[in-house]
Scaffold this active site. Structure first.
Site, PDB file in Angstrom:
ATOM      1  N   ILE A 158       0.818  -1.210   0.000  1.00  0.00           N
ATOM      2  CA  ILE A 158       0.000   0.000   0.000  1.00  0.00           C
ATOM      3  C   ILE A 158       0.853   1.261   0.000  1.00  0.00           C
ATOM      4  O   ILE A 158       0.343   2.360   0.178  1.00  0.00           O
ATOM      5  CB  ILE A 158      -0.948   0.021   1.224  1.00  0.00           C
ATOM      6  CG1 ILE A 158      -0.155  -0.037   2.540  1.00  0.00           C
ATOM      7  CG2 ILE A 158      -1.937  -1.141   1.149  1.00  0.00           C
ATOM      8  CD1 ILE A 158      -1.020   0.103   3.797  1.00  0.00           C
ATOM      9  N   ASP A 159       2.177   1.106  -0.227  1.00  0.00           N
ATOM     10  CA  ASP A 159       3.088   2.256  -0.151  1.00  0.00           C
ATOM     11  C   ASP A 159       3.133   3.082  -1.427  1.00  0.00           C
ATOM     12  O   ASP A 159       3.711   4.165  -1.454  1.00  0.00           O
ATOM     13  CB  ASP A 159       4.502   1.798   0.214  1.00  0.00           C
ATOM     14  CG  ASP A 159       4.995   0.652  -0.662  1.00  0.00           C
ATOM     15  OD1 ASP A 159       4.538   0.538  -1.824  1.00  0.00           O
ATOM     16  OD2 ASP A 159       5.831  -0.142  -0.180  1.00  0.00           O
TER      17      ASP A 159
ATOM     18  N   HIS B  53      -4.772  -4.097  -2.413  1.00  0.00           N
ATOM     19  CA  HIS B  53      -5.282  -3.627  -1.131  1.00  0.00           C
ATOM     20  C   HIS B  53      -5.384  -2.105  -1.062  1.00  0.00           C
ATOM     21  O   HIS B  53      -5.449  -1.539   0.028  1.00  0.00           O
ATOM     22  CB  HIS B  53      -4.402  -4.130   0.020  1.00  0.00           C
ATOM     23  CG  HIS B  53      -4.477  -5.619   0.193  1.00  0.00           C
ATOM     24  ND1 HIS B  53      -3.628  -6.321   1.031  1.00  0.00           N
ATOM     25  CD2 HIS B  53      -5.295  -6.548  -0.358  1.00  0.00           C
ATOM     26  CE1 HIS B  53      -3.930  -7.613   0.976  1.00  0.00           C
ATOM     27  NE2 HIS B  53      -4.927  -7.771   0.138  1.00  0.00           N
TER      28      HIS B  53
ATOM     29  N   CYS C 166     -16.257  13.964   6.996  1.00  0.00           N
ATOM     30  CA  CYS C 166     -16.215  14.114   5.546  1.00  0.00           C
ATOM     31  C   CYS C 166     -16.726  15.493   5.129  1.00  0.00           C
ATOM     32  O   CYS C 166     -17.828  15.909   5.516  1.00  0.00           O
ATOM     33  CB  CYS C 166     -17.059  13.024   4.887  1.00  0.00           C
ATOM     34  SG  CYS C 166     -17.276  13.232   3.107  1.00  0.00           S
TER      35      CYS C 166
ATOM     36  N   GLY D 151       8.361 -12.129  -2.989  1.00  0.00           N
ATOM     37  CA  GLY D 151       8.278 -11.566  -1.647  1.00  0.00           C
ATOM     38  C   GLY D 151       6.946 -11.740  -0.954  1.00  0.00           C
ATOM     39  O   GLY D 151       6.464 -10.813  -0.314  1.00  0.00           O
ATOM     40  N   THR D 152       6.333 -12.888  -1.063  1.00  0.00           N
ATOM     41  CA  THR D 152       5.066 -13.130  -0.371  1.00  0.00           C
ATOM     42  C   THR D 152       5.057 -14.527   0.214  1.00  0.00           C
ATOM     43  O   THR D 152       5.608 -15.465  -0.369  1.00  0.00           O
ATOM     44  CB  THR D 152       3.872 -12.946  -1.329  1.00  0.00           C
ATOM     45  OG1 THR D 152       2.672 -13.324  -0.660  1.00  0.00           O
ATOM     46  CG2 THR D 152       4.028 -13.794  -2.586  1.00  0.00           C
ATOM     47  N   SER D 153       4.431 -14.674   1.368  1.00  0.00           N
ATOM     48  CA  SER D 153       4.328 -15.981   2.012  1.00  0.00           C
ATOM     49  C   SER D 153       3.173 -16.795   1.462  1.00  0.00           C
ATOM     50  O   SER D 153       2.984 -17.948   1.855  1.00  0.00           O
ATOM     51  CB  SER D 153       4.159 -15.803   3.530  1.00  0.00           C
ATOM     52  OG  SER D 153       2.985 -15.027   3.803  1.00  0.00           O
TER      53      SER D 153
ATOM     54  N   ASN E  55      11.414 -15.668  -2.848  1.00  0.00           N
ATOM     55  CA  ASN E  55      11.057 -15.279  -1.481  1.00  0.00           C
ATOM     56  C   ASN E  55      12.148 -15.719  -0.507  1.00  0.00           C
ATOM     57  O   ASN E  55      13.011 -16.537  -0.842  1.00  0.00           O
ATOM     58  CB  ASN E  55       9.721 -15.930  -1.082  1.00  0.00           C
ATOM     59  CG  ASN E  55       9.121 -15.308   0.165  1.00  0.00           C
ATOM     60  OD1 ASN E  55       9.134 -14.095   0.341  1.00  0.00           O
ATOM     61  ND2 ASN E  55       8.591 -16.139   1.053  1.00  0.00           N
TER      62      ASN E  55
ATOM     63  N   CYS F  63      15.101 -10.298  -3.323  1.00  0.00           N
ATOM     64  CA  CYS F  63      14.416  -9.892  -4.551  1.00  0.00           C
ATOM     65  C   CYS F  63      15.295  -9.023  -5.445  1.00  0.00           C
ATOM     66  O   CYS F  63      15.308  -9.187  -6.667  1.00  0.00           O
ATOM     67  CB  CYS F  63      13.125  -9.131  -4.216  1.00  0.00           C
ATOM     68  SG  CYS F  63      11.815 -10.158  -3.544  1.00  0.00           S
TER      69      CYS F  63
END
Length: 326
Positions: free
Chosen positions: A56-57, A103, A136, A195-197, A232, A253
């Site tokens: 989400i960066d 996400h 809002c 890079g994911t489990s 990974n 990576c």
């Protein structure tokens, strides 16, 4: 903190907002890694079909990639209903999204009631750091307008980060599904999972469906199909993934993409050298020399070598010219 219960619990909400504010500041300070630059190099050469990320960066956008903008998803949904060819032709090639943030991202905040979006700027960061709730603006204007006309005020929403938390419904799930289906139909040449489990059910399903697309292409055009690769720090569960991945690299990576870039440079694909080679790259380089001198090679032998940087899935769509050079 990424569970929806942390946001919904009024007693814990101030803690959630403080955490998000600190995370946002950290993301704003972050810079793209060699892995992100590798994505951009692939895109510039026309080799990147799509990148799917759980991060989400928004670092993909920082390095110049076009990330799917959820602000325009209503328009995307309209085009998603009128056929694959028209969907893919939507917009010019340089504006078409080649990154799908599964996400969401911390680029905006969104209203819990009317879905109005605002830039996640410094004023909002500072307010969240105090644990404050921000009403809002759009809801307030509408409510004030009704009150001025003698009508009942509407309930106003509050701003929250425009990300999908664990155990909550994905508001843009249908839009993402359309892109997934479109990419499966395109039958990508190669899939690289990095890079994911592989613990999130939705991502596991995406990887398996994409891998099947590569395998179908392999059956139809074996001379133009490539491997499904996993990169990974820790290996994938052999029981679940042994028939999915053709090669597995337990390695950093950045080291992996540098080795790939070096090999592709030898094939005259034109990717730049990204970082200094490390000893662990010897085995990776050997893999690409002996097993994948061209992206079309079918790989049966499992390869285990010894990161986790980004939860990313990216696909290489090899052009005819690149395949010929390989």
């Amino acid at each position: 903190m990424f569970d929806v219960s942390s946001f919904l619990d009024v007693k814990k909400r101030h803690i959630f907002f403080r955490f998000i504010a600190e995370l946002k500041e950290s993301c704003d300070r972050a810079t793209p890694t060699p892995t992100h630059l590798f994505f951009k190099s692939l895109a510039d050469k026309g080799l990147l079909l799509r990148a799917y990320t759980q991060n989400i960066d928004d670092l993909e956008r920082k390095c110049g990639l076009n990330s799917l903008d959820f602000k325009n998803c209503k328009q995307e949904q309209i085009f998603s209903m009128i056929g694959t060819k028209k969907r893919e032709s939507f917009g010019s090639a340089n504006k078409r999204p080649n990154v799908i943030p599964l996400h969401g991202s911390l680029q905006d905040v969104v209203c819990t009631v009317c879905s109005h979006r605002q830039e996640f700027d410094n004023s909002i960061i500072e307010s969240f750091k105090q644990g404050n709730i921000i009403e809002c603006v759009n809801c307030k204007i509408r409510s004030d307008d009704r009150a001025a006309k003698g009508r009942r005020r509407l309930h106003s929403g509050i701003y929250r980060p425009d990300i999908v938390l664990y155990n909550e419904h994905h508001p843009m799930g249908d839009v993402i599904s359309e892109y997934v289906m479109m990419d499966i139909e395109a039958m990508p040449t190669t899939i690289i999972v990095m890079g994911t489990s592989l613990k999130v059910p939705g991502l596991k399903r995406l990887v398996k469906d994409m891998a099947k697309a590569v395998q179908r292409k392999r059956a139809i055009a074996p001379d133009r199909s490539g491997p499904v690769i996993f990169v990974n720090k820790t290996p994938a569960c052999k029981g679940e993934w042994k028939n999915v991945f053709d090669a597995e690299f337990i390695v950093d990576c950045d080291s992996f993409v540098n080795s790939v870039a070096l090999q592709m440079a030898k094939l005259e694909v034109g990717l730049p050298k990204l970082i200094t080679p490390s000893p662990s790259q010897t085995k990776i380089t050997s893999f690409f020399k002996t097993k994948s001198s061209k992206l079309a090679t079918t790989i049966s032998k499992k390869n285990s070598i010894s990161n986790d940087q980004d939860d990313n899935v990216f696909e290489i769509q090899a052009s005819k010219a690149a395949a010929a050079r390989a």
